[in-house]
Write a protein that holds these residues in place. Structure first.
Motif, mmCIF file in Angstrom:
data_model
loop_
_atom_site.group_PDB
_atom_site.id
_atom_site.type_symbol
_atom_site.label_atom_id
_atom_site.label_comp_id
_atom_site.label_asym_id
_atom_site.label_seq_id
_atom_site.Cartn_x
_atom_site.Cartn_y
_atom_site.Cartn_z
ATOM 1 N N ASP A 93 0.839 -1.202 0.000
ATOM 2 C CA ASP A 93 0.000 0.000 0.000
ATOM 3 C C ASP A 93 0.872 1.250 0.000
ATOM 4 O O ASP A 93 0.566 2.238 -0.685
ATOM 5 C CB ASP A 93 -0.914 0.010 1.221
ATOM 6 N N ARG A 94 1.958 1.223 0.760
ATOM 7 C CA ARG A 94 2.854 2.379 0.815
ATOM 8 C C ARG A 94 3.515 2.632 -0.542
ATOM 9 O O ARG A 94 3.667 3.763 -0.972
ATOM 10 C CB ARG A 94 3.912 2.160 1.900
ATOM 11 N N ILE A 95 3.890 1.549 -1.234
ATOM 12 C CA ILE A 95 4.468 1.702 -2.573
ATOM 13 C C ILE A 95 3.435 2.288 -3.539
ATOM 14 O O ILE A 95 3.733 3.232 -4.299
ATOM 15 C CB ILE A 95 4.976 0.342 -3.089
ATOM 16 N N ARG A 96 2.221 1.769 -3.495
ATOM 17 C CA ARG A 96 1.174 2.280 -4.390
ATOM 18 C C ARG A 96 0.857 3.742 -4.093
ATOM 19 O O ARG A 96 0.728 4.572 -5.022
ATOM 20 C CB ARG A 96 -0.089 1.442 -4.226
ATOM 21 N N ASP A 97 0.752 4.099 -2.818
ATOM 22 C CA ASP A 97 0.442 5.481 -2.461
ATOM 23 C C ASP A 97 1.562 6.423 -2.881
ATOM 24 O O ASP A 97 1.299 7.563 -3.316
ATOM 25 C CB ASP A 97 0.199 5.595 -0.956
ATOM 26 N N SER A 98 2.814 6.001 -2.765
ATOM 27 C CA SER A 98 3.948 6.835 -3.173
ATOM 28 C C SER A 98 3.918 7.083 -4.679
ATOM 29 O O SER A 98 4.140 8.214 -5.133
ATOM 30 C CB SER A 98 5.257 6.163 -2.769
ATOM 31 N N VAL A 99 3.629 6.038 -5.452
ATOM 32 C CA VAL A 99 3.542 6.200 -6.908
ATOM 33 C C VAL A 99 2.374 7.114 -7.272
ATOM 34 O O VAL A 99 2.487 7.989 -8.146
ATOM 35 C CB VAL A 99 3.400 4.816 -7.594
ATOM 36 N N ALA A 100 1.231 6.969 -6.579
ATOM 37 C CA ALA A 100 0.059 7.784 -6.876
ATOM 38 C C ALA A 100 0.310 9.259 -6.583
ATOM 39 O O ALA A 100 -0.207 10.141 -7.286
ATOM 40 C CB ALA A 100 -1.136 7.288 -6.060
ATOM 41 N N ALA A 101 1.111 9.541 -5.560
ATOM 42 C CA ALA A 101 1.373 10.936 -5.183
ATOM 43 C C ALA A 101 2.509 11.563 -5.976
ATOM 44 O O ALA A 101 2.690 12.786 -5.918
ATOM 45 C CB ALA A 101 1.700 11.002 -3.687
ATOM 46 N N SER A 102 3.268 10.772 -6.722
ATOM 47 C CA SER A 102 4.427 11.299 -7.437
ATOM 48 C C SER A 102 3.999 11.953 -8.745
ATOM 49 O O SER A 102 3.212 11.386 -9.514
ATOM 50 C CB SER A 102 5.420 10.177 -7.726
ATOM 51 N N PRO A 103 4.524 13.150 -9.045
ATOM 52 C CA PRO A 103 4.216 13.790 -10.335
ATOM 53 C C PRO A 103 4.857 13.069 -11.525
ATOM 54 O O PRO A 103 4.522 13.377 -12.665
ATOM 55 C CB PRO A 103 4.796 15.201 -10.165
ATOM 56 N N ARG A 104 5.712 12.137 -11.267
ATOM 57 C CA ARG A 104 6.380 11.430 -12.362
ATOM 58 C C ARG A 104 5.521 10.313 -12.934
ATOM 59 O O ARG A 104 5.883 9.719 -13.953
ATOM 60 C CB ARG A 104 7.711 10.866 -11.876
ATOM 61 N N PHE A 105 4.396 10.008 -12.270
ATOM 62 C CA PHE A 105 3.518 8.946 -12.743
ATOM 63 C C PHE A 105 2.131 9.500 -13.055
ATOM 64 O O PHE A 105 1.635 10.430 -12.396
ATOM 65 C CB PHE A 105 3.412 7.836 -11.697
#
Length: 659
Positions: free
Chosen positions: A625-637
């Motif tokens: 969940d932490r990995i998914r949330d980090s990707v969702a919050a990143s402007p690079r994705f």
């Protein structure tokens, strides 16, 4: 109690035209005899090892009574069990599986149906007055309840490896021929053993279906049915007593939980393996002059065709077969070296030609694993059951296998006649054990060895549940000595124990099959939403794209593998996984750079990946969940697709270039 019958005179059976001993039919009306140890007669010790025996004739019928008993009585528990099964599958919800998989999801009527089916089978197979077709009907009912339940309950096929093999067949149809490692990388190994996939590609064309996904959910039932005939032929080589034969078949199916029956080359190769053993045990090493030699030439041609089909389809099974055939010759239980030599020549010829590219690259690792028994049976990181459900179902499988093996040891110990007559089955059961020394087979060698041991082990396990065996010679000798030589029937209490005790063992083993076989369905089941999400990703991914995921446990994971690359970060060294956990978005973005236009890089995280990671000791749900949330919050994705089964993100391009 029935009145005693007059002993009938018995004469030696006339030999068959091919010179083999004729088989006598068990005398179902023979007087009751108490089981007990006895010294083997001289005719036993001098008879051939494969001479069939009339087993268990001292067993009294379970349903004594008037002759007016209807012949259809065995149908009652069978139909009741199937009715309970039908009710259960209509009232079972698989939308929210927990860590116990299908075990806790099944309606209670399913478990009641299994108990009724097993009890009906046991009482039917023990009654000598019942036609031989009823045990077969019960075994077919067992296969339906065991192997068709998941196909009926789940709207999509199970098991990521089955989806992988669907991708291989689709690629073969698309490419129009076999390809090398230079063209498709590591997936070229399937083109070097293409037999199963080529046959499935032909079947897809013949049926006119879109892909093998249209029917592969039913493959466990189909592949299990393919094993039935060779099993019966093997067991009938050593006994004609249907009680022993069908009980062995039942135990084989309830103990065969390792999962070789899914849509895979192994499923067909195992059936071919048993077919070759049936031919060797029944048709080789017999006399018959010129006619016998001509017949043996025909069977050698049949054996060669089976071995070729096996060798071009699977890597491990031919090696197991060669070891078993060699062991039979070395212990002098097979008189003909043609089968092992034929198998070895065909196997080595294929390894030295079509399969040479893969073997050349894999040989250093294979050599290093030789002798490393501990490493070959270890599961390791990412394959260790984690959590209450996973551990409980894993132990259920171990206890089931251990019980059958212990019963086999008991059967060998107490059935002296079978120990002598069925020695080849003992050899076949023990022959796979040296494979522990040879290879780990991707941490699955322990399961494969168990599977190849099972045909022999199930036979002796069944013998442990039945009364002591008698031979034709022993029965004739007892009849000749008269009534005093025959013991009276066992007391009612002993008879009840002889019936109820083995029945409880059969019921427990049959029930234990369900958690052993279906306890990981949370990992293996992919709901339609997950299939649709992954399909949408591959439909829009340009050629040359890369898909990054936690692990490969999702449907269509190998779709378009000729044009789309895959990267599963949990396959990396643990240090890199820890780096991803510390800074998920930045580390993944760095790993995903380098994809040139017009190709793109995607990040995929699905329900199946969560289940596999949590239940096999990779990462916890909170970590993912932490990995998914980090990707969702990143402007690079950028979010590409999302539903209740997962998400798809695309790595953005900044300034027209990847960073």
């Amino acid at each position: 109690m029935r009145p005693p019958t007059t002993p009938r005179e018995r004469s030696a059976p006339e030999p068959a035209p091919d010179g083999t001993p004729a088989r006598a039919t068990p005398d179902d009306t023979a007087p009751e005899r108490a089981p007990g140890p006895r010294a083997p007669s001289s005719s036993e010790s001098s008879s051939p090892a494969h001479e069939p025996v009339t087993d268990l004739s001292d067993l009294p019928p379970v349903w004594p009574g008037r002759r007016g008993l209807t012949a259809a009585r065995p149908a009652v528990p069978l139909l009741a069990a199937l009715a309970l099964w039908g009710y259960a599958v209509r009232h079972t919800d698989v939308s929210r599986l927990d860590d116990f998989g299908l075990v806790t999801a099944l309606h209670p009527a399913f478990w009641a149906g299994l108990v009724v089916l097993t009890a009906g089978f046991w009482y039917t197979v023990r009654d000598p007055r019942r036609p031989g077709g009823w045990p077969a009907a019960y075994v077919l009912g067992l296969l339906v309840m065991e192997r068709a339940t998941q196909a009926v309950l789940y709207p999509t096929p199970l098991y990521a490896w089955a989806w992988k093999h669907d991708g291989v067949v689709d690629h073969l149809l698309t490419a129009g021929g076999l390809q090398t490692a230079d063209q498709i990388g590591d997936m070229a190994v399937y083109d070097q053993w293409p037999g199963f996939f080529a046959a499935q590609a032909a079947l897809v064309r013949l049926l006119g279906v879109e892909s093998t996904a249209m029917y592969m959910a039913w493959w466990p039932l189909v592949s299990s049915l393919m094993l039935l005939l060779p099993l019966l032929l093997i067991y009938r080589t050593f006994t004609e007593d249907r009680r022993l034969i069908w009980t062995a078949v039942w135990l084989f199916y309830v103990a065969n939980w390792v999962g070789q029956d899914y849509f895979s080359p192994q499923s067909v190769a195992f059936a071919l393996h048993l077919g070759v053993l049936a031919v060797v045990l029944r048709r080789y090493g017999r006399s018959g002059g010129a006619r016998g030699r001509r017949g043996q030439a025909v069977w050698t041609a049949v054996l060669s065709a089976l071995v070729v089909a096996m060798v071009i389809s699977h890597q491990l099974t031919p090696a197991m077969l060669a070891v078993s055939l060699l062991a039979l010759c070395l212990v002098r239980r097979s008189r003909d070296w043609v089968p092992p030599v034929t198998t070895a020549v065909i196997f080595l010829a294929w390894c030295g030609t079509a399969a040479l590219p893969f073997l050349s690259a894999a040989m250093p690792d294979m050599i290093r694993s030789v002798g490393d028994v501990g490493g070959n049976v270890a599961t390791g990181y990412g394959a260790t059951p984690t959590g209450t459900g996973a551990v409980a179902t894993s132990w259920a499988a171990r206890l089931l296998s251990g019980t059958v093996l212990l019963l086999a040891v008991a059967g060998v110990w107490r059935q002296r006649v079978l120990r002598h007559r069925a020695t080849p089955l003992l050899v076949i059961a023990a022959a796979p054990l040296p494979m522990f020394v040879a290879s780990s087979y991707g941490s699955e060698m322990i399961f494969r060895v168990l599977m190849f041991m099972l045909p022999g082990a199930a036979f002796f396990a069944a013998a442990a549940l039945l009364p002591r065996v008698r031979t034709l010679a022993a029965e004739a000798e007892a009849d000749a000595r008269g009534p005093r030589a025959r013991a009276t029937a066992p007391a009612a209490g002993r008879r009840a124990v002889a019936v109820a005790g083995p029945l409880l063992v059969l019921v427990a083993a049959t029930l234990a099959f369900v958690p052993s076989y279906s306890g990981k369905d949370r990992i293996n089941y992919f709901p339609p939403e997950e299939v649709a999400l992954v399909q949408r990703l591959f439909d829009q991914a340009p050629e040359g794209s890369t898909v990054v995921a936690a692990n490969r446990n999702y449907p269509l994971a190998y779709a378009s593998y000729g044009t789309v690359d895959h990267y599963w970060f949990l396959d990396d060294d643990r240090r890199h996984v820890d780096e991803i956990l510390r800074s998920p978005a930045a580390t993944l973005a760095r790993d995903m750079t380098g994809v040139e236009r017009p190709a793109r890089a995607y990040f995929l995280l699905t329900q199946g990946q969560f289940a596999n990671s949590e239940m096999n000791g990779q990462l916890t749900g909170d970590q993912l969940d932490r990995i998914r949330d980090s990707v969702a919050a990143s402007p690079r994705f950028r979010l590409v697709a999302e539903n209740g089964a997962g998400v798809v993100y695309e790595l953005r391009r900044e300034g027209g270039a990847e960073r």
